[in-house]
Design an enzyme around this catalytic site. Sequence first.
Site, short mmCIF file in Angstrom:
data_model
loop_
_atom_site.label_atom_id
_atom_site.label_comp_id
_atom_site.label_asym_id
_atom_site.label_seq_id
_atom_site.Cartn_x
_atom_site.Cartn_y
_atom_site.Cartn_z
N HIS A 22 0.85 -1.20 0.00
CA HIS A 22 0.00 0.00 0.00
C HIS A 22 0.88 1.24 0.00
O HIS A 22 1.80 1.36 0.80
CB HIS A 22 -0.89 -0.02 1.25
CG HIS A 22 -1.67 1.23 1.44
ND1 HIS A 22 -1.31 2.17 2.37
CD2 HIS A 22 -2.76 1.70 0.82
CE1 HIS A 22 -2.18 3.16 2.31
NE2 HIS A 22 -3.07 2.90 1.38
N ASP A 64 -4.90 3.79 -4.64
CA ASP A 64 -4.94 4.26 -3.26
C ASP A 64 -6.07 5.26 -3.03
O ASP A 64 -6.13 6.30 -3.70
CB ASP A 64 -3.60 4.91 -2.91
CG ASP A 64 -3.38 5.07 -1.42
OD1 ASP A 64 -4.35 4.94 -0.64
OD2 ASP A 64 -2.23 5.33 -1.02
N TYR A 112 9.60 13.55 -12.98
CA TYR A 112 10.82 12.74 -13.06
C TYR A 112 11.26 12.28 -11.67
O TYR A 112 11.66 11.13 -11.48
CB TYR A 112 11.95 13.52 -13.73
CG TYR A 112 11.99 13.37 -15.23
CD1 TYR A 112 12.84 12.46 -15.83
CD2 TYR A 112 11.18 14.15 -16.05
CE1 TYR A 112 12.88 12.32 -17.21
CE2 TYR A 112 11.20 14.01 -17.42
CZ TYR A 112 12.06 13.09 -18.00
OH TYR A 112 12.09 12.95 -19.36
N TYR A 130 5.46 12.26 -23.94
CA TYR A 130 4.83 12.61 -22.66
C TYR A 130 3.77 11.59 -22.23
O TYR A 130 2.90 11.91 -21.43
CB TYR A 130 4.23 14.02 -22.68
CG TYR A 130 5.16 15.06 -23.25
CD1 TYR A 130 6.28 15.46 -22.54
CD2 TYR A 130 4.92 15.65 -24.48
CE1 TYR A 130 7.14 16.42 -23.04
CE2 TYR A 130 5.77 16.59 -25.00
CZ TYR A 130 6.89 16.98 -24.28
OH TYR A 130 7.75 17.93 -24.78
#
Length: 148
Positions: A22, A64, A112, A130
């Site tokens: 998690h 999540d 990044y 992208y």
Amino acid sequence: MLIGIPSLLGPELLATLRAMGHGDEIALVDGNYPAEQQANRLIRADGHHLVPVLDAILSVLPVDDAVPEALFRASVKGDPALADPVHHEMEAVCARRAPGHKVVALAGADFYARVKAAHAIVATSEPRLYANIIIRKGVIYPPESQTS
């Protein structure tokens, strides 16, 4: 091959998704991304475009829900206000597979840095620029306890 498991999810990727805990993050990146240099764990998805891999992963990986933001995408030329068609495709997959979770655009350096810290990177052969996304793993809640 397994019943109910998309064939795009090979043994190494399945093992990585299962091993993640998690809050761990996995980055899916395009064919131009410097994945080998940045990855803690590198999983190759050569020959596959990013959107189908994203769809397959989100079919088995919970996103999540304990944090306000759990899905992150790269920005066009580092500008989070810009989006290319591939970003809209990624958002559509996320909306279908992880409803209620917004895909957040991050500026170049922030994206990044987050990829470098990820549990793993999945390097696709996506040719569009992208075309990168990060997923933060959630939990699978236990079924409601049954009382007799």
